[in-house]
Design a protein around this motif. Structure first.
Motif, PDB file in Angstrom:
ATOM      1  N   LEU A  44      53.376  40.617 102.730  1.00  0.00           N
ATOM      2  CA  LEU A  44      53.604  41.180 101.405  1.00  0.00           C
ATOM      3  C   LEU A  44      53.607  40.103 100.322  1.00  0.00           C
ATOM      4  CD1 LEU A  44      56.245  43.944 102.149  1.00  0.00           C
ATOM      5  CD2 LEU A  44      53.785  44.188 101.815  1.00  0.00           C
ATOM      6  N   SER A  45      53.928  38.880 100.697  1.00  0.00           N
ATOM      7  CA  SER A  45      53.909  37.794  99.721  1.00  0.00           C
ATOM      8  C   SER A  45      52.508  37.591  99.148  1.00  0.00           C
ATOM      9  CB  SER A  45      54.414  36.497 100.355  1.00  0.00           C
ATOM     10  OG  SER A  45      53.593  36.135 101.460  1.00  0.00           O
ATOM     11  N   ALA A  46      51.464  37.895  99.925  1.00  0.00           N
ATOM     12  CA  ALA A  46      50.093  37.772  99.433  1.00  0.00           C
ATOM     13  C   ALA A  46      49.818  38.787  98.324  1.00  0.00           C
ATOM     14  CB  ALA A  46      49.100  37.954 100.581  1.00  0.00           C
ATOM     15  N   ILE A  47      50.434  39.953  98.432  1.00  0.00           N
ATOM     16  CA  ILE A  47      50.267  40.979  97.396  1.00  0.00           C
ATOM     17  C   ILE A  47      50.956  40.531  96.116  1.00  0.00           C
ATOM     18  CG2 ILE A  47      50.833  43.358  96.743  1.00  0.00           C
ATOM     19  CD1 ILE A  47      50.568  44.016  99.788  1.00  0.00           C
ATOM     20  N   ALA A  48      52.181  40.035  96.249  1.00  0.00           N
ATOM     21  CA  ALA A  48      52.919  39.565  95.068  1.00  0.00           C
ATOM     22  C   ALA A  48      52.161  38.433  94.383  1.00  0.00           C
ATOM     23  CB  ALA A  48      54.317  39.099  95.473  1.00  0.00           C
ATOM     24  N   LYS A  49      51.650  37.517  95.174  1.00  0.00           N
ATOM     25  CA  LYS A  49      50.909  36.375  94.607  1.00  0.00           C
ATOM     26  C   LYS A  49      49.672  36.864  93.868  1.00  0.00           C
ATOM     27  CE  LYS A  49      48.902  31.944  95.834  1.00  0.00           C
ATOM     28  NZ  LYS A  49      48.624  30.998  96.913  1.00  0.00           N
ATOM     29  N   ARG A  50      48.911  37.775  94.484  1.00  0.00           N
ATOM     30  CA  ARG A  50      47.692  38.296  93.845  1.00  0.00           C
ATOM     31  C   ARG A  50      48.033  39.019  92.542  1.00  0.00           C
ATOM     32  NH1 ARG A  50      42.530  39.962  95.911  1.00  0.00           N
ATOM     33  NH2 ARG A  50      42.911  38.197  97.296  1.00  0.00           N
ATOM     34  N   ALA A  51      49.159  39.736  92.516  1.00  0.00           N
ATOM     35  CA  ALA A  51      49.556  40.473  91.314  1.00  0.00           C
ATOM     36  C   ALA A  51      50.151  39.572  90.241  1.00  0.00           C
ATOM     37  CB  ALA A  51      50.571  41.558  91.682  1.00  0.00           C
ATOM     38  N   GLY A  52      50.485  38.338  90.625  1.00  0.00           N
ATOM     39  CA  GLY A  52      51.063  37.411  89.660  1.00  0.00           C
ATOM     40  C   GLY A  52      52.522  37.682  89.365  1.00  0.00           C
ATOM     41  N   VAL A  53      53.222  38.215  90.366  1.00  0.00           N
ATOM     42  CA  VAL A  53      54.651  38.485  90.207  1.00  0.00           C
ATOM     43  C   VAL A  53      55.403  37.855  91.365  1.00  0.00           C
ATOM     44  CG1 VAL A  53      54.214  40.668  88.997  1.00  0.00           C
ATOM     45  CG2 VAL A  53      54.629  40.689  91.460  1.00  0.00           C
ATOM     46  N   GLY A  54      56.703  37.726  91.221  1.00  0.00           N
ATOM     47  CA  GLY A  54      57.532  37.200  92.296  1.00  0.00           C
ATOM     48  C   GLY A  54      57.806  38.268  93.348  1.00  0.00           C
ATOM     49  N   GLN A  55      58.253  37.823  94.505  1.00  0.00           N
ATOM     50  CA  GLN A  55      58.545  38.763  95.582  1.00  0.00           C
ATOM     51  C   GLN A  55      59.671  39.719  95.223  1.00  0.00           C
ATOM     52  OE1 GLN A  55      57.704  35.887  99.186  1.00  0.00           O
ATOM     53  NE2 GLN A  55      58.067  37.975  99.853  1.00  0.00           N
ATOM     54  N   ALA A  56      60.604  39.270  94.403  1.00  0.00           N
ATOM     55  CA  ALA A  56      61.695  40.164  93.991  1.00  0.00           C
ATOM     56  C   ALA A  56      61.141  41.358  93.221  1.00  0.00           C
ATOM     57  CB  ALA A  56      62.707  39.401  93.140  1.00  0.00           C
TER      58      ALA A  56
END
Length: 196
Positions: A44-56
């Protein structure tokens, strides 16, 4: 340090619901892309990174992988339903929209094979409902004399085409999907997202 750190570039003003909606849209788009590129088991961290947001931020919108997959699926199905409501829609055009989703979204391919979803996925009953919505949308434009109008022929054809869409690139997946429709002797309109 000043009271208004936003003016000095040290912080961003809280945009509340606007930012939340924007972040959710970015996460769904990122999830679609990452799932298509790397499969549904991607961190899921890859999704957050791609979206430009933090994991929180990701976890505020999606508690787990199942929720992220469900959000992508819901958007796919909603777009197909919107295409079906267009008065200019034809069955061939609807198949073009369906094919776009098949080639663009690994999560959507999984939806169309919902009967294979094990309890591990946690979304079996939800995917069955979404799959039925896709079929209902397509049947709105299926002429009674069409080769896929008998019994479960439409369901089987969609499953067969989605099973053929197994390639690492979007372009190859589209070519394979169109070849499968051609082998079934079914006309497909332009492969495109429904843009309203």
């Amino acid at each position: 340090m000043t009271e208004d750190s936003g003016r000095h570039g040290r912080g961003r003003p809280n945009e509340g619901p606007k930012a939340a909606a924007r972040n959710r849209a970015a996460l769904v788009a990122a999830a679609r892309e990452v799932f298509a590129e790397r499969g549904l088991e991607v961190p899921l961290s890859a999704i957050a990174k791609r979206a430009g947001v933090g994991q929180a931020v990701l976890y505020r919108h999606f508690s787990d992988r199942t929720a992220a997959v469900a959000a992508v699926l819901e958007e796919n199905v909603r777009q197909i339903e919107q295409a079906a409501e267009d008065e200019r829609a034809t069955f061939a055009g609807m198949l073009g929209v369906l094919t776009w989703h098949l080639t663009d979204s690994a999560a959507f391919i999984g939806l169309l094979h919902a009967e294979r979803a094990g309890s591990r996925s946690g979304i079996r009953s939800q995917t069955l409902g979404l799959s039925e919505r896709v079929e209902r949308a397509l049947r709105q434009h299926l002429p009674p004399e069409h080769r896929l109008s008998a019994g479960d022929d439409l369901t089987l054809a969609i499953a067969m085409v989605s099973a053929a869409v197994t390639s690492p690139t979007r372009e190859e997946r589209e070519l394979r999907a169109l070849a499968a429709w051609r082998l079934l002797d079914v006309e497909v309109g332009p492969v495109r997202a429904f843009d309203g």
